[in-house]
Design a protein around this motif. Sequence first.
Motif, mmCIF file in Angstrom:
data_model
loop_
_atom_site.group_PDB
_atom_site.id
_atom_site.type_symbol
_atom_site.label_atom_id
_atom_site.label_comp_id
_atom_site.label_asym_id
_atom_site.label_seq_id
_atom_site.Cartn_x
_atom_site.Cartn_y
_atom_site.Cartn_z
ATOM 1 N N ASP A 224 -4.192 -10.534 -15.679
ATOM 2 C CA ASP A 224 -3.670 -11.786 -15.144
ATOM 3 C C ASP A 224 -2.970 -11.546 -13.802
ATOM 4 O O ASP A 224 -2.692 -10.397 -13.424
ATOM 5 N N PRO A 225 -2.684 -12.608 -13.046
ATOM 6 C CA PRO A 225 -2.069 -12.424 -11.719
ATOM 7 C C PRO A 225 -0.778 -11.621 -11.754
ATOM 8 O O PRO A 225 -0.526 -10.808 -10.863
ATOM 9 N N GLN A 226 0.052 -11.824 -12.784
ATOM 10 C CA GLN A 226 1.287 -11.053 -12.862
ATOM 11 C C GLN A 226 0.995 -9.578 -13.125
ATOM 12 O O GLN A 226 1.689 -8.694 -12.618
ATOM 13 N N GLY A 227 -0.051 -9.292 -13.908
ATOM 14 C CA GLY A 227 -0.454 -7.911 -14.121
ATOM 15 C C GLY A 227 -0.891 -7.254 -12.825
ATOM 16 O O GLY A 227 -0.577 -6.079 -12.566
ATOM 17 N N LYS A 228 -1.620 -7.983 -11.998
ATOM 18 C CA LYS A 228 -2.021 -7.447 -10.690
ATOM 19 C C LYS A 228 -0.796 -7.199 -9.821
ATOM 20 O O LYS A 228 -0.718 -6.192 -9.099
ATOM 21 N N ALA A 229 0.178 -8.126 -9.885
ATOM 22 C CA ALA A 229 1.417 -7.922 -9.124
ATOM 23 C C ALA A 229 2.165 -6.687 -9.619
ATOM 24 O O ALA A 229 2.758 -5.951 -8.814
ATOM 25 N N ASP A 230 2.131 -6.423 -10.925
ATOM 26 C CA ASP A 230 2.783 -5.233 -11.479
ATOM 27 C C ASP A 230 2.090 -3.960 -10.998
ATOM 28 O O ASP A 230 2.749 -2.946 -10.697
ATOM 29 N N ILE A 231 0.758 -3.969 -10.920
ATOM 30 C CA ILE A 231 0.026 -2.805 -10.412
ATOM 31 C C ILE A 231 0.401 -2.538 -8.955
ATOM 32 O O ILE A 231 0.621 -1.393 -8.547
ATOM 33 N N ILE A 232 0.483 -3.588 -8.155
ATOM 34 C CA ILE A 232 0.886 -3.439 -6.758
ATOM 35 C C ILE A 232 2.301 -2.868 -6.677
ATOM 36 O O ILE A 232 2.587 -1.990 -5.848
ATOM 37 N N THR A 233 3.192 -3.332 -7.544
ATOM 38 C CA THR A 233 4.561 -2.816 -7.573
ATOM 39 C C THR A 233 4.573 -1.324 -7.874
ATOM 40 O O THR A 233 5.302 -0.538 -7.242
ATOM 41 N N TYR A 234 3.752 -0.904 -8.840
ATOM 42 C CA TYR A 234 3.679 0.518 -9.188
ATOM 43 C C TYR A 234 3.169 1.347 -8.012
ATOM 44 O O TYR A 234 3.735 2.407 -7.683
#
Length: 281
Positions: A224-234
């Motif tokens: 989901d979009p928040q999961g993609k944002a979490d990957i970018i954060t990592y």
Amino acid sequence: MRPRLSGTAKRGTARTSTAARKGGRRHPLATVALLAIGLGLTGGAYAAFTTTTASAEQPQVQSATKSSVDEGQKLFQANCATCHGMNAEGTTNAPSLIGVGAAAVDFQVGTGRMPMQMQGPQAPEKPVQFTDEQVTALADYVASLAPGPSIPEQKYLAGKGDAARGAELFRVNCAMCHNVAGAGGALTEGKYAPALTGVTAKHIYEAMVTGPQNMPVFNDLNIDPQGKADIITYLKYIQNNPSPGGFELGSLGPVAEGLFLWIFGLGAIVALTVWITAKSN
């Protein structure tokens, strides 16, 4: 006492009963038709639910002005139509761009991968050939041809997600090609997964939703979009923070570390042995 029926009456009654049974019997294809109708209704309902969910999770498509679309069409016909066709319908040299969305164009053109210099296993990153305004115009034109993934919203690119969850998602979905530290790696037939160091958050997100080169597509039903944002954060976290283990050796994993030990570690031992022997003599 019941009145006794004559033979003619009995035969007439039997024919009436047989006709009634025949009239009430199902057609041999009735069961097949019912199954087909049921499967059709079930499939239609599932498709509608899936489309609705995906549409709800997709970032809102940015509105494009007619002048931007017209400018993008001119740029496309001058720079891209040779391979992709005058109407982006595709040719034997390049695929159709109808339905790829603005995100695919923004990634490919915004990283310099398109236009390609030559045919090869995959398009390498190189200096961008267009200005930001021209890239936006090209993206607006391709997006106007058919619906597709749009350029992500800024709230998913700020790098303020959950880095721990992003690390888990990255290890499960991305590390087998890009390395757990995002250092990249070799694939088959001359292909490769590029390093993710220095890649902008927008291009990382766009790569996930469009699947450029050999990369699979991770739509919003996969991550989901928040999961993609979490990957970018990592990815931004490991890029901006030093390795707790010291010198990273390119973050290439145990192969690089083993090679380092064999060359420098064993070499140092041999050199020390030679020095001790020479001194004793």
